[in-house]
Scaffold this motif. Structure first.
Motif, PDB file in Angstrom:
ATOM      1  N   GLU A   1       1.015  13.834   4.729  1.00  0.00           N
ATOM      2  CA  GLU A   1       0.726  13.455   6.118  1.00  0.00           C
ATOM      3  C   GLU A   1      -0.666  12.842   6.251  1.00  0.00           C
ATOM      4  OE1 GLU A   1       1.571  16.059   9.288  1.00  0.00           O
ATOM      5  OE2 GLU A   1       3.717  16.143   8.832  1.00  0.00           O
ATOM      6  N   GLU A   2      -1.616  13.336   5.480  1.00  0.00           N
ATOM      7  CA  GLU A   2      -2.964  12.759   5.506  1.00  0.00           C
ATOM      8  C   GLU A   2      -2.955  11.336   4.953  1.00  0.00           C
ATOM      9  OE1 GLU A   2      -7.307  13.563   3.378  1.00  0.00           O
ATOM     10  OE2 GLU A   2      -5.893  15.231   3.613  1.00  0.00           O
ATOM     11  N   ALA A   3      -2.208  11.134   3.887  1.00  0.00           N
ATOM     12  CA  ALA A   3      -2.128   9.799   3.289  1.00  0.00           C
ATOM     13  C   ALA A   3      -1.344   8.833   4.159  1.00  0.00           C
ATOM     14  CB  ALA A   3      -1.494   9.894   1.903  1.00  0.00           C
ATOM     15  N   SER A   4      -0.367   9.352   4.906  1.00  0.00           N
ATOM     16  CA  SER A   4       0.497   8.490   5.712  1.00  0.00           C
ATOM     17  C   SER A   4      -0.119   8.124   7.052  1.00  0.00           C
ATOM     18  CB  SER A   4       1.844   9.185   5.958  1.00  0.00           C
ATOM     19  OG  SER A   4       2.486   9.492   4.742  1.00  0.00           O
ATOM     20  N   ALA A   5      -1.034   8.943   7.555  1.00  0.00           N
ATOM     21  CA  ALA A   5      -1.563   8.735   8.908  1.00  0.00           C
ATOM     22  C   ALA A   5      -2.148   7.346   9.119  1.00  0.00           C
ATOM     23  CB  ALA A   5      -2.589   9.818   9.236  1.00  0.00           C
ATOM     24  N   PRO A   6      -2.995   6.823   8.217  1.00  0.00           N
ATOM     25  CA  PRO A   6      -3.526   5.479   8.466  1.00  0.00           C
ATOM     26  C   PRO A   6      -2.465   4.393   8.408  1.00  0.00           C
ATOM     27  CG  PRO A   6      -4.266   6.296   6.338  1.00  0.00           C
ATOM     28  CD  PRO A   6      -3.636   7.454   7.035  1.00  0.00           C
ATOM     29  N   LEU A   7      -1.411   4.597   7.623  1.00  0.00           N
ATOM     30  CA  LEU A   7      -0.334   3.607   7.585  1.00  0.00           C
ATOM     31  C   LEU A   7       0.502   3.686   8.855  1.00  0.00           C
ATOM     32  CD1 LEU A   7       1.041   1.336   6.077  1.00  0.00           C
ATOM     33  CD2 LEU A   7       2.469   3.040   4.910  1.00  0.00           C
ATOM     34  N   VAL A   8       0.763   4.880   9.356  1.00  0.00           N
ATOM     35  CA  VAL A   8       1.458   5.016  10.639  1.00  0.00           C
ATOM     36  C   VAL A   8       0.670   4.285  11.726  1.00  0.00           C
ATOM     37  CG1 VAL A   8       2.130   6.636  12.449  1.00  0.00           C
ATOM     38  CG2 VAL A   8       2.621   7.171  10.052  1.00  0.00           C
ATOM     39  N   GLU A   9      -0.637   4.478  11.747  1.00  0.00           N
ATOM     40  CA  GLU A   9      -1.474   3.798  12.743  1.00  0.00           C
ATOM     41  C   GLU A   9      -1.388   2.283  12.590  1.00  0.00           C
ATOM     42  OE1 GLU A   9      -6.131   3.762  14.296  1.00  0.00           O
ATOM     43  OE2 GLU A   9      -5.464   5.253  12.830  1.00  0.00           O
ATOM     44  N   LEU A  10      -1.373   1.819  11.370  1.00  0.00           N
ATOM     45  CA  LEU A  10      -1.300   0.386  11.127  1.00  0.00           C
ATOM     46  C   LEU A  10       0.061  -0.172  11.543  1.00  0.00           C
ATOM     47  CD1 LEU A  10      -2.930  -2.000   9.976  1.00  0.00           C
ATOM     48  CD2 LEU A  10      -1.948  -1.458   7.736  1.00  0.00           C
ATOM     49  N   VAL A  11       1.139   0.561  11.250  1.00  0.00           N
ATOM     50  CA  VAL A  11       2.467   0.131  11.691  1.00  0.00           C
ATOM     51  C   VAL A  11       2.499   0.024  13.214  1.00  0.00           C
ATOM     52  CG1 VAL A  11       4.884   0.840  11.880  1.00  0.00           C
ATOM     53  CG2 VAL A  11       3.716   0.981   9.670  1.00  0.00           C
ATOM     54  N   ARG A  12       1.933   0.992  13.882  1.00  0.00           N
ATOM     55  CA  ARG A  12       1.954   0.981  15.343  1.00  0.00           C
ATOM     56  C   ARG A  12       1.087  -0.132  15.918  1.00  0.00           C
ATOM     57  NH1 ARG A  12       1.739   7.616  16.317  1.00  0.00           N
ATOM     58  NH2 ARG A  12       3.990   7.932  15.978  1.00  0.00           N
ATOM     59  N   ASP A  13       0.066  -0.517  15.186  1.00  0.00           N
ATOM     60  CA  ASP A  13      -0.792  -1.611  15.654  1.00  0.00           C
ATOM     61  C   ASP A  13      -0.198  -2.973  15.325  1.00  0.00           C
ATOM     62  OD1 ASP A  13      -3.448  -2.691  16.618  1.00  0.00           O
ATOM     63  OD2 ASP A  13      -3.496  -3.392  14.541  1.00  0.00           O
ATOM     64  N   PHE A  14       0.285  -3.149  14.102  1.00  0.00           N
ATOM     65  CA  PHE A  14       0.820  -4.442  13.655  1.00  0.00           C
ATOM     66  C   PHE A  14       2.233  -4.689  14.184  1.00  0.00           C
ATOM     67  CE2 PHE A  14       2.917  -6.998  10.220  1.00  0.00           C
ATOM     68  CZ  PHE A  14       2.230  -8.174  10.455  1.00  0.00           C
TER      69      PHE A  14
END
Length: 287
Positions: free
Chosen positions: A105-118
């Motif tokens: 979950e720690e590793a995925s959090a910045p990618l989740v944020e990026l998916v939601r932004d992009f």
């Protein structure tokens, strides 16, 4: 959104496809999970190796910028530390703090944020094996799958932006045995020396299963961009080496596509496909 483990992976896996879509006006974002700090210099023509991880990371950032420009795509660093490729028997432990050891979950959090932004409609990454058993490639798969599953759920990663649901998830199939055999046979029939002989024998001896190909994207017109991106990674890619050992005229005659496996789709589609956006283009979901 193409999610990769290290700088150079985006140029050896699905690169001509990303270049094609970018040229057609699709907004393409390459995500690089690690800085490639622990990569070795694999190009014998490179010269003295960068001294230490920080210098290697700086060089590879420059290489990545040149490769992104060659492909015509945007690129984003997730900022994790390269795990390195453990070697030996038994294998040594992975270094503390590396990408492969970060909790999911720690590793995925910045990618989740990026998916939601992009807000991508399509996400590509590696199959569960990582494509080959590098710990960062396996972790890249896990993180991309988690982000694909969670980005649209308002109850998950609640501090990481407004939910966005991507519609299709694909796995890259850059080094399929079918492709290698086809090109190998054509080179041998023309009297040439195939770079795939040992690899085919090794794959067959290890009985590596072939994953299903669902989607073949015609992208031969963008092989020059792919090759330019590969050459941009001068620490990793020998311009006289394996990636360039197949005569381009043979490749153009025998294998003009890049292959993908549709892992999950949230829109109706018919297999086989010739477009990663099949079932999306012109739909309300796309708008």
């Amino acid at each position: 959104m193409a999610v990769h483990a290290h700088p150079d992976d985006e140029s050896s896996k699905g690169a001509a496809t990303t270049a094609r879509y970018a040229a057609e006006g699709v907004d393409v974002l390459v995500v690089t999970c690690t800085g490639g700090e622990r990569g070795d210099v694999l190009n014998p023509h490179y010269g003295p190796a960068p001294a230490g991880g920080e210098e290697m990371a700086a060089v590879r950032r420059e290489e990545m910028a040149a490769a992104a420009a060659a492909l015509g795509v945007r690129q984003h660093w997730l900022g994790f530390v390269d795990s390195g490729l453990p070697e030996g028997d038994p294998l040594p432990p992975l270094p503390d703090g590396c990408f492969a050891l970060v909790p999911l979950e720690e590793a995925s959090a910045p990618l989740v944020e990026l998916v939601r932004d992009f807000r991508p409609h399509v996400v590509t990454t590696y199959d569960p094996s990582g494509g080959y058993p590098h710990p960062d490639h396996v972790m890249c798969h896990r993180v991309a799958v988690e982000a694909f599953a969670a980005a649209g759920d308002p109850e998950r990663y609640r501090d990481r932006g407004a939910p966005w649901t991507p519609l299709k998830l694909y796995y890259n199939h850059g080094f399929s045995l079918a492709r290698m055999r086809t090109v190998h046979d054509a080179i041998v029939a023309a009297g040439g020396e195939s770079p795939f002989s040992d690899w085919i024998d090794s794959r067959q001896a290890r009985e590596v299963p072939e994953r299903p190909v669902t989607t073949r994207v015609e992208c031969a017109d963008y092989f020059p961009q792919r090759d330019a991106a590969l050459r941009s990674h001068a620490t990793q890619i020998d311009p006289e080496g394996w990636f360039f050992a197949v005569p381009r005229e043979v490749e153009l005659a025998q294998w003009r596509t890049e292959e993908f496996e549709l892992a999950e789709s949230r829109v109706p589609t018919t297999l086989p496909e010739d477009d990663l956006f099949a079932g999306i283009r012109g739909t309300e979901a796309a708008r």
